[in-house]
Design an enzyme around this catalytic site. Structure first.
Site, PDB file in Angstrom:
ATOM      1  N   CYS A 107      38.294  39.598  12.775  1.00  0.00           N
ATOM      2  CA  CYS A 107      36.891  39.214  12.308  1.00  0.00           C
ATOM      3  C   CYS A 107      36.581  39.186  13.940  1.00  0.00           C
ATOM      4  O   CYS A 107      36.812  39.368  14.956  1.00  0.00           O
ATOM      5  CB  CYS A 107      37.214  38.039  11.669  1.00  0.00           C
ATOM      6  SG  CYS A 107      38.307  38.268  10.642  1.00  0.00           S
ATOM      7  N   HIS A 156      57.995  75.108   7.010  1.00  0.00           N
ATOM      8  CA  HIS A 156      59.132  74.152   5.743  1.00  0.00           C
ATOM      9  C   HIS A 156      58.698  73.425   5.324  1.00  0.00           C
ATOM     10  O   HIS A 156      58.843  71.920   5.101  1.00  0.00           O
ATOM     11  CB  HIS A 156      59.301  73.232   7.121  1.00  0.00           C
ATOM     12  CG  HIS A 156      60.129  74.617   8.083  1.00  0.00           C
ATOM     13  ND1 HIS A 156      62.129  74.947   8.326  1.00  0.00           N
ATOM     14  CD2 HIS A 156      59.999  74.967   9.848  1.00  0.00           C
ATOM     15  CE1 HIS A 156      62.130  75.849   9.262  1.00  0.00           C
ATOM     16  NE2 HIS A 156      60.849  75.586   9.997  1.00  0.00           N
ATOM     17  N   GLU A 202      45.083  64.451  15.651  1.00  0.00           N
ATOM     18  CA  GLU A 202      44.095  64.047  15.293  1.00  0.00           C
ATOM     19  C   GLU A 202      42.785  64.216  14.574  1.00  0.00           C
ATOM     20  O   GLU A 202      42.641  63.153  14.064  1.00  0.00           O
ATOM     21  CB  GLU A 202      43.506  63.768  16.778  1.00  0.00           C
ATOM     22  CG  GLU A 202      42.304  63.002  17.308  1.00  0.00           C
ATOM     23  CD  GLU A 202      42.335  61.716  16.934  1.00  0.00           C
ATOM     24  OE1 GLU A 202      42.604  61.173  16.461  1.00  0.00           O
ATOM     25  OE2 GLU A 202      40.962  61.013  17.120  1.00  0.00           O
ATOM     26  N   ARG A 248      34.067  45.132  14.238  1.00  0.00           N
ATOM     27  CA  ARG A 248      35.386  44.210  14.369  1.00  0.00           C
ATOM     28  C   ARG A 248      36.158  43.587  12.812  1.00  0.00           C
ATOM     29  O   ARG A 248      37.304  43.593  12.291  1.00  0.00           O
ATOM     30  CB  ARG A 248      35.326  43.083  14.548  1.00  0.00           C
ATOM     31  CG  ARG A 248      35.564  43.433  16.122  1.00  0.00           C
ATOM     32  CD  ARG A 248      35.546  42.005  16.913  1.00  0.00           C
ATOM     33  NE  ARG A 248      36.640  41.619  17.321  1.00  0.00           N
ATOM     34  CZ  ARG A 248      37.446  41.616  18.207  1.00  0.00           C
ATOM     35  NH1 ARG A 248      36.860  42.269  19.010  1.00  0.00           N
ATOM     36  NH2 ARG A 248      38.784  40.556  18.718  1.00  0.00           N
ATOM     37  N   TRP A 295      36.495  40.462   8.792  1.00  0.00           N
ATOM     38  CA  TRP A 295      38.281  41.414   7.982  1.00  0.00           C
ATOM     39  C   TRP A 295      38.736  40.616   7.072  1.00  0.00           C
ATOM     40  O   TRP A 295      39.708  40.187   7.780  1.00  0.00           O
ATOM     41  CB  TRP A 295      38.072  42.880   9.111  1.00  0.00           C
ATOM     42  CG  TRP A 295      38.902  43.305   8.648  1.00  0.00           C
ATOM     43  CD1 TRP A 295      38.412  44.746   8.581  1.00  0.00           C
ATOM     44  CD2 TRP A 295      40.815  43.612   8.603  1.00  0.00           C
ATOM     45  NE1 TRP A 295      39.466  45.608   8.634  1.00  0.00           N
ATOM     46  CE2 TRP A 295      40.897  44.951   7.787  1.00  0.00           C
ATOM     47  CE3 TRP A 295      41.577  42.693   8.609  1.00  0.00           C
ATOM     48  CZ2 TRP A 295      42.221  45.314   7.798  1.00  0.00           C
ATOM     49  CZ3 TRP A 295      42.961  43.187   8.741  1.00  0.00           C
ATOM     50  CH2 TRP A 295      43.178  44.692   7.710  1.00  0.00           C
ATOM     51  N   GLU A 304      39.974  59.313   8.099  1.00  0.00           N
ATOM     52  CA  GLU A 304      39.190  57.944   8.490  1.00  0.00           C
ATOM     53  C   GLU A 304      37.598  57.618   8.158  1.00  0.00           C
ATOM     54  O   GLU A 304      37.217  57.110   7.889  1.00  0.00           O
ATOM     55  CB  GLU A 304      39.473  57.023   9.467  1.00  0.00           C
ATOM     56  CG  GLU A 304      39.027  57.894  10.160  1.00  0.00           C
ATOM     57  CD  GLU A 304      39.556  57.336  12.166  1.00  0.00           C
ATOM     58  OE1 GLU A 304      39.309  56.005  11.818  1.00  0.00           O
ATOM     59  OE2 GLU A 304      39.839  58.321  12.965  1.00  0.00           O
ATOM     60  N   LYS A 321      40.802  61.447  12.212  1.00  0.00           N
ATOM     61  CA  LYS A 321      39.208  61.767  12.308  1.00  0.00           C
ATOM     62  C   LYS A 321      38.996  61.634  10.823  1.00  0.00           C
ATOM     63  O   LYS A 321      37.761  61.391   9.877  1.00  0.00           O
ATOM     64  CB  LYS A 321      38.969  62.021  13.092  1.00  0.00           C
ATOM     65  CG  LYS A 321      38.875  62.262  15.046  1.00  0.00           C
ATOM     66  CD  LYS A 321      37.851  61.092  15.019  1.00  0.00           C
ATOM     67  CE  LYS A 321      38.541  60.128  15.730  1.00  0.00           C
ATOM     68  NZ  LYS A 321      39.376  59.376  15.154  1.00  0.00           N
ATOM     69  N   ASN A 333      39.305  33.824  13.771  1.00  0.00           N
ATOM     70  CA  ASN A 333      39.869  35.489  13.685  1.00  0.00           C
ATOM     71  C   ASN A 333      41.302  35.311  13.824  1.00  0.00           C
ATOM     72  O   ASN A 333      41.982  34.972  14.593  1.00  0.00           O
ATOM     73  CB  ASN A 333      39.104  36.570  15.007  1.00  0.00           C
ATOM     74  CG  ASN A 333      40.057  37.351  15.095  1.00  0.00           C
ATOM     75  OD1 ASN A 333      40.252  38.147  14.272  1.00  0.00           O
ATOM     76  ND2 ASN A 333      39.452  38.222  16.326  1.00  0.00           N
ATOM     77  N   GLY A 334      41.826  36.639  12.890  1.00  0.00           N
ATOM     78  CA  GLY A 334      43.591  36.576  13.344  1.00  0.00           C
ATOM     79  C   GLY A 334      44.214  35.333  11.631  1.00  0.00           C
ATOM     80  O   GLY A 334      43.580  35.428  10.562  1.00  0.00           O
ATOM     81  N   LYS A 371      37.791  48.221  14.324  1.00  0.00           N
ATOM     82  CA  LYS A 371      38.352  49.019  15.547  1.00  0.00           C
ATOM     83  C   LYS A 371      39.084  48.271  16.728  1.00  0.00           C
ATOM     84  O   LYS A 371      39.992  48.132  16.922  1.00  0.00           O
ATOM     85  CB  LYS A 371      36.928  49.224  16.084  1.00  0.00           C
ATOM     86  CG  LYS A 371      36.773  49.706  17.248  1.00  0.00           C
ATOM     87  CD  LYS A 371      36.180  50.406  18.100  1.00  0.00           C
ATOM     88  CE  LYS A 371      35.737  51.296  19.026  1.00  0.00           C
ATOM     89  NZ  LYS A 371      36.749  52.442  18.664  1.00  0.00           N
TER      90      LYS A 371
END
Ligand code: F6R
Length: 628
Positions: free
Chosen positions: A2, A524, A501, A27, A74, A508, A505, A98-99, A623
């Site tokens: 957060c 395979h 990558e 965040r 968050w 997300e 991208k 936050n946490g 983030k």
């Protein structure tokens, strides 16, 4: 994950806190809220959803006090809702957190047994209850916090205020960052300097298990046991303009376009242009040439010198997400150029798999934010196993940066879009330098080879400029591309992590199904996915793998897949077997990944845009991942 902001000063706290939260929205954006003094009481305004919802509510609110706190959430404990939004107010106490409080069940049972009825499902509210109870006895917020701190288990950063002490904020933390900005007439507390720099660039970093008592503009730090601590004020070099969109529609697009500069900045301290040689510059490498690189005293006895580096026999690269993919490219570079064995691990796996870390190992952790919980835990594990450690971070003085023995910096400037872009390419540039530098130390390459590499590195920023022209192509093609049922990204060698990558991208940002594969793996399994509704993105530069990659592409085409290929120069062969061919400048294999990243990022950006998604704030993500 957060974001926290607190403000005391002559400006309107509502304006400062909301603009700070805007900077911290990366965040978390499940809910937001403020508690600001008005007529000697904290007025609470909270809203579920993004910050814009809170702003709508605040439009008609005014406050006459000088002190306030705010939060963007968050969700961890309790669904995203107004009821679970911070700040939490218990009697005269208002608190943002936050946490995660790990022993919250135990605290809750005790409080409930004592007759407390929590009004939310959060662990955070419980801390407000604990402090509210203590402050009745102590009559002082700081003392109440001191008594509550030993009761908390977990990773947290907390900012709390009390109506009876209307000039005081108390901040304390264990894990996630908290930074105090010290202006001439004002004080700002925040989870990240981005929320502070429009007020001041003078900051104090709070360390774990420390408590800050902020009375007006007087900032005092104490250990949990109450011992005073002297901490220097640091001057930070980011400026407010860097955190604006500068005319771009999104931060992500701006950051994609900033990549040539970001790479040039990453390379600059490590390339001696006169001698065309690489150098590792910065404290931890025996050279304290930049004022801003100076280390905290605690790190000074742990310098990572060239001598220590040349004795290294094995490297572990540990990171999460995009930083992990950059690490995979690093593995190829370090093994091939410096001839040193490298293992590359996802931090959440490394920390729990009881890795065998032999003597003379270097554990290299990569983290844009420098705060990722798993990466930090991996770093601590490596240190406790006696390994030398080195970080590649973007945020200076972040926890990972502070705790590693040696330090390389991405130098990308603030990265605000949740999806990492410029930090990724800057990290690739750092691996280029490191591989060549270690190659020389270990005598795996000679002077002439080193110069050739350096020349290739120095050219890359201008080559990247040229590749940015594909912005227009993807803006136009996005409507067609978004119609595919899924995308399969493939590459070989250093282009394989780029395939991973590129797929990340897209997932997300555009919430589309995408897979990244080593092209040689196609037979395979993934070949079965291919039909005319599947788009293949093949990264096929002219390198040692080229012929094999082209054969893989032929196989995909034969199964009806539509193809975007990313190659080198005017490649008639690739053009003829692709539906879309994107040409990259001719470059050395070591820098191809930096060029390849750009079209992959632009593809994801424009497809997400065409689908109408919020590119800077993809759903469910934040983030800085400061919890496991
Ligand atoms: C993806 C992305 C994430 C981060 C990951 C690690 O676009 O940004 O996968 O790379 O969360 O973050 P840092 O580098 O801050 O440790």
């Amino acid at each position: 994950m957060c974001g926290i902001v607190g403000y005391f000063g002559p400006q309107d706290p509502k304006e400062i806190i909301v603009s700070g939260l805007k900077r911290l929205e990366y965040r978390g954006y499940d809910s937001a809220g403020v508690a600001i003094l008005h007529d000697d009481k904290f007025k609470l305004v909270r809203a579920s959803g993004k910050l814009g919802e809170l702003q709508k509510k605040l439009a008609t609110e005014s406050f006459n006090g000088r002190l306030g706190i705010g939060h963007t959430r968050w969700a961890t404990h309790g669904v995203p809702s107004e009821r679970n939004a911070h700040p939490h107010k218990v009697e005269g106490i208002s608190l943002v957190h936050n946490g995660i409080i790990e022993n919250y069940q135990q605290i809750k049972s005790q409080l409930v047994a004592d007759g407390v009825q929590p009004s939310s499902d959060t662990d955070s509210e419980l801390v407000a209850h604990l402090i509210a109870r203590k402050v009745k006895v102590t009559g002082d917020l700081f003392k109440a916090v001191q008594q509550v701190l030993p009761e908390l288990v977990g990773a947290y950063s907390i900012l709390v205020v009390w109506e009876k002490q209307p000039d005081t904020m108390v901040a304390f933390k264990n894990g996630p960052p908290l930074i105090i900005g010290v202006g001439e007439k004002e004080t700002v507390v925040a989870s990240d300097v981005q929320a502070i720099i429009s007020c001041t660039n003078r900051v104090i970093y709070l360390e774990d298990l420390e408590i800050a008592r902020i009375r007006g503009t007087k900032v005092e730090l104490f250990t949990a046991g109450g011992e005073p601590i002297h901490r220097e004020i640091k001057v930070i070099n980011w400026n407010p303009e860097q955190i604006e969109k500068a005319g771009f529609k999104h931060f992500m697009l701006k950051e994609i376009h900033e990549q040539p500069r970001a790479v040039a900045n990453a390379l600059a301290p490590h390339i001696n242009v006169d001698s065309q040689r690489t150098q590792l510059t910065g404290v931890g490498f025996g050279c304290a040439s930049f004022e801003e690189l100076e280390r905290l005293d605690s790190a000074k006895d742990a310098l990572l010198t060239a001598e220590k580096l040349s004795a290294i026999e094995r490297i572990f690269i540990v990171a999460c997400g995009t930083s992990f993919y950059a690490g995979m490219v690093g593995k190829y570079l370090l093994e091939k150029i410096a001839k040193i064995p490298v293992e590359c691990d996802i931090a959440s796996e490394f920390r729990y798999r009881e890795p065998v870390i032999p003597p003379r190992s270097l554990v290299l952790v990569v983290s844009q934010s420098g705060e990722t919980a798993d990466t930090l835990a991996a770093l601590r594990l490596a240190k406790s196993a006696g390994a030398l450690t080195m970080s590649i971070c973007n945020v200076r003085r972040s926890t990972i940066d502070r705790e590693a023995h040696g330090h390389l910096y991405m130098n990308s400037g603030p990265e605000i879009g949740v999806a990492s872009t410029k930090a990724f390419v800057s990290t690739l540039a750092m691996f280029d330098v490191l591989a060549v530098y270690l190659g020389r130390l270990r005598k795996a390459i000679g002077e002439i080879e080193e110069r050739q590499y350096v020349e290739a590195f120095l050219e890359v920023p201008s080559q990247m400029e040229a590749v940015l022209a594909y912005d227009k192509f993807f803006a136009e093609a996005a409507d067609r591309l978004k119609a595919f049922k899924g995308l399969l990204y493939m590459g070989r060698g250093v282009s394989y992590p780029l395939a991973l990558e590129g797929a990340l991208k897209l997932k997300e940002l555009a919430y589309m199904h995408a897979e990244g594969y080593a092209a040689g793996e196609m037979k395979h399994g993934p070949l079965a996915l291919i039909d005319e509704r599947m788009l293949i993105v093949m990264v096929a530069p002219k390198d040692q793998h080229y012929e094999k990659t082209v054969s893989n592409l032929e196989e995909a085409r034969a199964r009806g897949g539509k193809i975007i290929s990313i190659g080198t120069g005017n490649d008639a062969n690739l053009k003829s077997i692709s539906d879309y061919y994107l040409s990259l400048p001719m470059a050395d294999w070591t820098v191809n990944p930096l060029l390849e990243a750009i079209p992959l990022q632009l593809l994801a950006y424009h497809v997400a845009e065409a689908l109408g998604y919020d590119v800077d704030q993809p759903r469910n993500l934040a983030k800085s991942v400061t919890v496991e």
